[in-house]
Design a protein around this motif. Sequence first.
Motif, PDB file in Angstrom:
ATOM      1  N   SER A  60     -19.726  18.604  22.205  1.00 30.77           N
ATOM      2  CA  SER A  60     -18.549  18.762  21.338  1.00 30.77           C
ATOM      3  C   SER A  60     -18.135  17.384  20.856  1.00 30.77           C
ATOM      4  CB  SER A  60     -17.389  19.414  22.085  1.00 30.77           C
ATOM      5  OG  SER A  60     -17.696  20.730  22.449  1.00 30.77           O
ATOM      6  N   ILE A  61     -18.096  17.224  19.537  1.00 35.26           N
ATOM      7  CA  ILE A  61     -17.684  15.962  18.934  1.00 35.26           C
ATOM      8  C   ILE A  61     -16.266  16.150  18.411  1.00 35.26           C
ATOM      9  CG2 ILE A  61     -18.177  14.224  17.176  1.00 35.26           C
ATOM     10  CD1 ILE A  61     -21.121  15.346  17.249  1.00 35.26           C
ATOM     11  N   ILE A  62     -15.348  15.392  18.951  1.00 31.68           N
ATOM     12  CA  ILE A  62     -13.932  15.518  18.616  1.00 31.68           C
ATOM     13  C   ILE A  62     -13.532  14.299  17.790  1.00 31.68           C
ATOM     14  CG2 ILE A  62     -11.597  15.690  19.552  1.00 31.68           C
ATOM     15  CD1 ILE A  62     -13.079  16.895  22.106  1.00 31.68           C
ATOM     16  N   VAL A  63     -12.997  14.566  16.591  1.00 28.11           N
ATOM     17  CA  VAL A  63     -12.661  13.501  15.656  1.00 28.11           C
ATOM     18  C   VAL A  63     -11.157  13.522  15.385  1.00 28.11           C
ATOM     19  CG1 VAL A  63     -13.153  12.491  13.395  1.00 28.11           C
ATOM     20  CG2 VAL A  63     -14.936  13.812  14.579  1.00 28.11           C
ATOM     21  N   PRO A  64     -10.382  12.685  16.082  1.00 25.84           N
ATOM     22  CA  PRO A  64      -8.966  12.575  15.752  1.00 25.84           C
ATOM     23  C   PRO A  64      -8.814  11.784  14.450  1.00 25.84           C
ATOM     24  CG  PRO A  64      -9.504  11.046  17.508  1.00 25.84           C
ATOM     25  CD  PRO A  64     -10.755  11.824  17.202  1.00 25.84           C
ATOM     26  N   CYS A  65      -7.917  12.213  13.593  1.00 26.28           N
ATOM     27  CA  CYS A  65      -7.778  11.507  12.316  1.00 26.28           C
ATOM     28  C   CYS A  65      -6.341  11.573  11.809  1.00 26.28           C
ATOM     29  CB  CYS A  65      -8.742  12.075  11.278  1.00 26.28           C
ATOM     30  SG  CYS A  65      -8.497  13.806  10.923  1.00 26.28           S
ATOM     31  N   LEU A  66      -6.044  10.651  10.913  1.00 30.04           N
ATOM     32  CA  LEU A  66      -4.745  10.601  10.256  1.00 30.04           C
ATOM     33  C   LEU A  66      -4.928   9.874   8.924  1.00 30.04           C
ATOM     34  CD1 LEU A  66      -1.668  11.072  10.344  1.00 30.04           C
ATOM     35  CD2 LEU A  66      -1.469   8.811  11.381  1.00 30.04           C
ATOM     36  N   ASN A  67      -4.674  10.576   7.845  1.00 29.67           N
ATOM     37  CA  ASN A  67      -4.795  10.007   6.502  1.00 29.67           C
ATOM     38  C   ASN A  67      -6.158   9.350   6.269  1.00 29.67           C
ATOM     39  OD1 ASN A  67      -2.184  10.846   5.739  1.00 29.67           O
ATOM     40  ND2 ASN A  67      -1.314   9.073   6.765  1.00 29.67           N
ATOM     41  N   GLU A  68      -7.203  10.118   6.505  1.00 35.49           N
ATOM     42  CA  GLU A  68      -8.578   9.641   6.371  1.00 35.49           C
ATOM     43  C   GLU A  68      -9.310  10.304   5.210  1.00 35.49           C
ATOM     44  OE1 GLU A  68      -9.936   7.275   8.143  1.00 35.49           O
ATOM     45  OE2 GLU A  68      -8.474   7.073   9.752  1.00 35.49           O
ATOM     46  N   ALA A  69      -8.589  10.782   4.199  1.00 37.70           N
ATOM     47  CA  ALA A  69      -9.210  11.524   3.101  1.00 37.70           C
ATOM     48  C   ALA A  69     -10.340  10.741   2.430  1.00 37.70           C
ATOM     49  CB  ALA A  69      -8.167  11.926   2.067  1.00 37.70           C
ATOM     50  N   GLU A  70     -10.194   9.444   2.317  1.00 40.88           N
ATOM     51  CA  GLU A  70     -11.204   8.633   1.635  1.00 40.88           C
ATOM     52  C   GLU A  70     -12.575   8.708   2.297  1.00 40.88           C
ATOM     53  OE1 GLU A  70     -11.144   6.551  -1.184  1.00 40.88           O
ATOM     54  OE2 GLU A  70      -9.267   7.596  -1.607  1.00 40.88           O
ATOM     55  N   GLY A  71     -12.625   8.737   3.620  1.00 45.68           N
ATOM     56  CA  GLY A  71     -13.913   8.639   4.293  1.00 45.68           C
ATOM     57  C   GLY A  71     -14.291   9.774   5.215  1.00 45.68           C
ATOM     58  N   ILE A  72     -13.385  10.721   5.425  1.00 46.12           N
ATOM     59  CA  ILE A  72     -13.669  11.772   6.415  1.00 46.12           C
ATOM     60  C   ILE A  72     -14.876  12.614   6.029  1.00 46.12           C
ATOM     61  CG2 ILE A  72     -12.064  13.517   5.495  1.00 46.12           C
ATOM     62  CD1 ILE A  72     -12.591  12.786   9.221  1.00 46.12           C
ATOM     63  N   GLY A  73     -15.029  12.913   4.756  1.00 44.98           N
ATOM     64  CA  GLY A  73     -16.170  13.722   4.326  1.00 44.98           C
ATOM     65  C   GLY A  73     -17.485  13.057   4.662  1.00 44.98           C
ATOM     66  N   ASP A  74     -17.631  11.787   4.323  1.00 41.76           N
ATOM     67  CA  ASP A  74     -18.867  11.061   4.619  1.00 41.76           C
ATOM     68  C   ASP A  74     -19.117  10.963   6.120  1.00 41.76           C
ATOM     69  OD1 ASP A  74     -19.372  10.666   1.922  1.00 41.76           O
ATOM     70  OD2 ASP A  74     -18.496   8.655   1.899  1.00 41.76           O
ATOM     71  N   ALA A  75     -18.064  10.724   6.880  1.00 42.66           N
ATOM     72  CA  ALA A  75     -18.215  10.627   8.336  1.00 42.66           C
ATOM     73  C   ALA A  75     -18.720  11.944   8.916  1.00 42.66           C
ATOM     74  CB  ALA A  75     -16.892  10.238   8.980  1.00 42.66           C
ATOM     75  N   LEU A  76     -18.193  13.044   8.433  1.00 46.55           N
ATOM     76  CA  LEU A  76     -18.595  14.342   8.959  1.00 46.55           C
ATOM     77  C   LEU A  76     -19.955  14.782   8.445  1.00 46.55           C
ATOM     78  CD1 LEU A  76     -15.162  16.187   8.837  1.00 46.55           C
ATOM     79  CD2 LEU A  76     -16.268  15.092  10.805  1.00 46.55           C
ATOM     80  N   VAL A  77     -20.291  14.434   7.212  1.00 47.54           N
ATOM     81  CA  VAL A  77     -21.623  14.749   6.685  1.00 47.54           C
ATOM     82  C   VAL A  77     -22.685  14.066   7.545  1.00 47.54           C
ATOM     83  CG1 VAL A  77     -23.183  14.324   4.731  1.00 47.54           C
ATOM     84  CG2 VAL A  77     -20.929  15.293   4.338  1.00 47.54           C
ATOM     85  N   ALA A  78     -22.399  12.873   8.023  1.00 47.33           N
ATOM     86  CA  ALA A  78     -23.344  12.159   8.881  1.00 47.33           C
ATOM     87  C   ALA A  78     -23.602  12.907  10.193  1.00 47.33           C
ATOM     88  CB  ALA A  78     -22.832  10.751   9.166  1.00 47.33           C
ATOM     89  N   LEU A  79     -22.689  13.784  10.577  1.00 46.67           N
ATOM     90  CA  LEU A  79     -22.851  14.563  11.813  1.00 46.67           C
ATOM     91  C   LEU A  79     -23.599  15.875  11.591  1.00 46.67           C
ATOM     92  CD1 LEU A  79     -19.284  14.071  13.317  1.00 46.67           C
ATOM     93  CD2 LEU A  79     -21.374  12.787  13.838  1.00 46.67           C
ATOM     94  N   ALA A  80     -23.932  16.186  10.350  1.00 39.97           N
ATOM     95  CA  ALA A  80     -24.600  17.460  10.036  1.00 39.97           C
ATOM     96  C   ALA A  80     -25.880  17.684  10.840  1.00 39.97           C
ATOM     97  CB  ALA A  80     -24.863  17.567   8.534  1.00 39.97           C
ATOM     98  N   PRO A  81     -26.726  16.673  11.032  1.00 41.26           N
ATOM     99  CA  PRO A  81     -27.927  16.919  11.842  1.00 41.26           C
ATOM    100  C   PRO A  81     -27.609  17.338  13.281  1.00 41.26           C
ATOM    101  CG  PRO A  81     -28.189  14.910  10.565  1.00 41.26           C
ATOM    102  CD  PRO A  81     -26.752  15.345  10.423  1.00 41.26           C
TER     103      PRO A  81
END
Length: 82
Positions: A3-24
Motif C-alpha cells: 500500500s502506497i500512501i501519499v499525503p498531499c496538500l495543494n499539489e495540483a501541479e505535480g500530483i498527476g505525474d507523481a501518481l502516473v509514475a506509480l502505475a507500474p
Amino acid sequence: MLSIIVPCLNEAEGIGDALVALAPLRARGAEVIVVDGGSGDRTVERAAPHADCVLSAPRGRALQMNAGAARARGEILLFLHA
C-alpha cells in the motif's frame, strides 16, 4: 500486498505525474491511497484517476498518514510524500 500512501496538500501541479509514475506498481497489485489535507487547488481532481482511493483528512502530515494507514489493505506500507 503493498500500500502506497501519499499525503498531499495543494499539489495540483505535480500530483498527476507523481501518481502516473506509480502505475507500474499498481499494475502489479499495489494500491495507491492519496490522503488530501484540505487542498484549495485541484489536487483531488487530478489525483483521482491515478489512485485506488482518495481520502480527506485533517491537515497535518501525521494525521494524513494515519488516515491512509487505517484505510490500507496491504501488509507493507510505503509513505510517499508528493
